[in-house]
Design an enzyme around this catalytic site. Structure first.
Site, short mmCIF file in Angstrom:
data_model
loop_
_atom_site.label_atom_id
_atom_site.label_comp_id
_atom_site.label_asym_id
_atom_site.label_seq_id
_atom_site.Cartn_x
_atom_site.Cartn_y
_atom_site.Cartn_z
N HIS A 1 -27.85 95.21 92.57
CA HIS A 1 -27.22 93.79 92.67
C HIS A 1 -28.44 92.89 92.61
O HIS A 1 -29.56 93.36 93.19
CB HIS A 1 -26.50 93.54 93.82
N GLU B 1 -19.30 91.29 90.51
CA GLU B 1 -19.73 91.99 91.92
C GLU B 1 -19.74 90.82 93.00
O GLU B 1 -20.33 91.08 93.92
CB GLU B 1 -20.86 92.69 91.65
N CYS C 1 -26.00 92.40 102.19
CA CYS C 1 -24.68 93.19 101.60
C CYS C 1 -23.67 92.89 102.60
O CYS C 1 -22.32 92.92 102.26
CB CYS C 1 -24.93 94.48 101.42
O1 SUG Z 1 -21.68 99.03 95.74
N1 SUG Z 1 -22.56 101.27 98.19
C1 SUG Z 1 -22.32 99.85 97.89
C2 SUG Z 1 -23.39 99.13 98.68
C3 SUG Z 1 -22.98 97.54 98.07
C4 SUG Z 1 -24.42 96.82 98.53
N2 SUG Z 1 -23.85 95.37 98.32
C5 SUG Z 1 -24.83 94.50 97.96
N3 SUG Z 1 -26.03 94.64 97.62
N4 SUG Z 1 -24.43 93.20 98.11
C6 SUG Z 1 -22.37 99.72 96.35
O2 SUG Z 1 -23.00 100.55 95.76
C7 SUG Z 1 -21.91 103.68 98.53
C8 SUG Z 1 -20.81 104.47 98.87
C9 SUG Z 1 -20.76 106.04 99.25
O3 SUG Z 1 -21.82 106.45 98.28
O4 SUG Z 1 -20.27 106.64 100.10
C10 SUG Z 1 -21.41 102.30 98.28
O5 SUG Z 1 -20.39 101.72 97.62
#
Ligand code: SUG
Length: 446
Positions: A250, A174, A369
């Site tokens: 994460h 990730e 993020c």
């Molecule tokens: O991978 N949300 C992302 C959020 C990523 C956050 N990044 C970090 N923590 N670095 C994920 O879960 C949700 C999309 C949706 O539900 O439409 C989403 O992909």
């Protein structure tokens, strides 16, 4: 020689929506099917970038990916003209269709893992795009992420780009969301900390039981090998499986590091004391600060709701280490009280600046993020694509660009509108000219 931490923020793409795609990410599921504002999301992101630029930070922009992903739909057997592909997928497989429309590339902390030249055996900055295998919608990102990063750091004297790890859960990766680096100065060799959720090749080891562990130890080890890191300055640290099961999908939802400060929750890690000792020993003699937030002060639930640890911990030129926090931290009484005490204490974190990134937060994406950190010296910075660096002119240009191309509102059932595909492509084609990226998108290369 000067050294900088450059934050490359993901520009929110024109299809930003809430589709509830991320099992294990509490906000994504809670807001599923809410309608979004792609325009407001992009403008919120740009305001954060501009503020960091105004604080004297080096700030960059990372282009979004083209969605809906028609090529992914063709690979899955939808055929005919592009309009037919969209129509078939939206009617026959709405869940798959929503996934290929996600603007999830905005969270550039998941775009790649980056190791600065001071840490690597060949003295180059290394980039490995994250394969993001755990979520289908995110697994569509690595190839284009790699192309965009190559267009931004296009000089093999300074930059080395690796292919993403094999697309398999055993090597689920990730990116920088599970990686942090401690150092005395950005240009000095640092300790690279890789945080993983489970051991892929040893199922006898502890792992979460409710929600997925997206990152494996074996993936983190592979990145360290690819980047030529020294085992004397690399630490592999397991996330506490119990917090993954509480929505910490994460590491950057429960810990953040910058220079000689590690800011983390008491429950963040497994085997905490031994691992902190290892970090200390590998860091060497100079002062190192571990700021541990006790469960009694902030519960894991409040940390997940407020994104206290998805803050950017930065050092602006005035030397006052600053947390860039989402406004949700101000709105949460326990977290707000904690932050007031933190700043009033005599510790290394001296300031908190709050930002409204609610459009992204509703999908579980906070300030940290939204950014990929790249530590560069001045020669490397000079070799990076200058058109991707924030300035008054670029800020004005990108605001105009968003106003011209983005929708004010977008409901999940409007994603099937064929006009959205065209709008998105027109916007991104223009963006590649603004950022001088060349033809990074599949639709430009066809
Ligand atoms: O991978 N949300 C992302 C959020 C990523 C956050 N990044 C970090 N923590 N670095 C994920 O879960 C949700 C999309 C949706 O539900 O439409 C989403 O992909």
């Amino acid at each position: 020689m000067q050294h900088f931490e450059v934050n490359y923020d993901g520009l929110v793409g024109p299809t930003h929506n809430y589709a509830g795609l991320s099992f294990g990410n509490v906000a994504s599921l809670a807001n599923a099917k809410a309608s979004s504002s792609p325009k407001e999301a992009a403008l919120q992101g740009l305001r954060k970038m501009k503020s960091l630029h105004d604080m004297g930070m080096k700030q960059g922009v990372l282009a979004p990916q083209a969605r809906p992903d028609i090529d992914a739909l063709r690979r899955l057997g939808f055929s005919g003209s592009e309009g037919e592909v969209l129509h078939q997928a939206a009617t026959q497989a709405p869940a798959i269709f929503q996934a290929v429309c996600s603007a999830s590339s905005m969270w550039t902390a998941n775009a790649a893992t980056v190791s600065p030249s001071a840490d690597t055996d060949n003295g180059k900055v290394h980039f490995t795009p994250a394969n993001l295998t755990n979520k289908f919608h995110r697994s569509l990102e690595p190839q284009t992420s790699g192309r965009i990063l190559q267009a931004m750091f296009n000089n093999s004297r300074y930059f080395e780009h690796h292919q993403h790890l094999p697309d398999n859960e055993h090597f689920g990766d990730e990116g920088a969301a599970n990686h942090t680096r401690l150092c005395r100065e950005y240009g000095h060799a640092g300790v690279e900390i890789f945080v993983f959720g489970r051991h892929a090749f040893d199922s006898s080891k502890p792992a979460p039981t409710r929600y997925p562990a997206r990152q494996t130890l074996e993936a983190s080890q592979a990145i360290a090998r690819l980047h030529g890191l020294d085992s004397d300055t690399t630490v592999f640290l397991q996330q506490n499986p119990a917090v993954i099961d509480q929505g910490v999908f994460h590491n950057d939802v429960i810990a953040v590091g910058n220079q000689n400060v590690l800011f983390y929750h008491q429950q963040a890690f497994a085997d905490t004391q031994n691992k902190l000792d290892e970090i200390k020993q590998k860091f060497g003699d100079s002062p190192l600060h571990f700021i541990e937030v006790a469960t009694d002060d902030v519960s894991v639930e409040d940390a997940v709701k407020s994104y206290l640890f998805n803050t950017q911990l930065i050092t602006p030129p005035d030397g006052k280490m600053t947390l860039i926090a989402p406004t949700e931290c101000q709105e949460n009484p326990a977290v707000n009280t904690y932050l007031e005490q933190l700043v009033a204490s005599d510790g290394p974190i001296q300031r908190v600046n709050f930002f409204d990134v609610k459009q992204s937060m509703r999908n579980g994406g906070g300030p940290a993020c939204l950014r990929l950190r790249v530590a560069l010296n001045d020669e490397e910075l000079a070799a990076a694509n200058p058109n991707c660096l924030m300035s008054e002119a670029l800020f004005a240009r990108l605001n105009q660009w968003v106003e011209k191309h983005y929708r004010d509102r977008l409901a999940v059932d409007e994603l099937r509108d064929p006009a959205l595909l065209e709008e998105s492509r027109t916007a991104l084609d223009e963006l590649t000219q603004i950022l001088k990226l060349g033809s990074v998108y599949a639709f430009q290369r066809a």
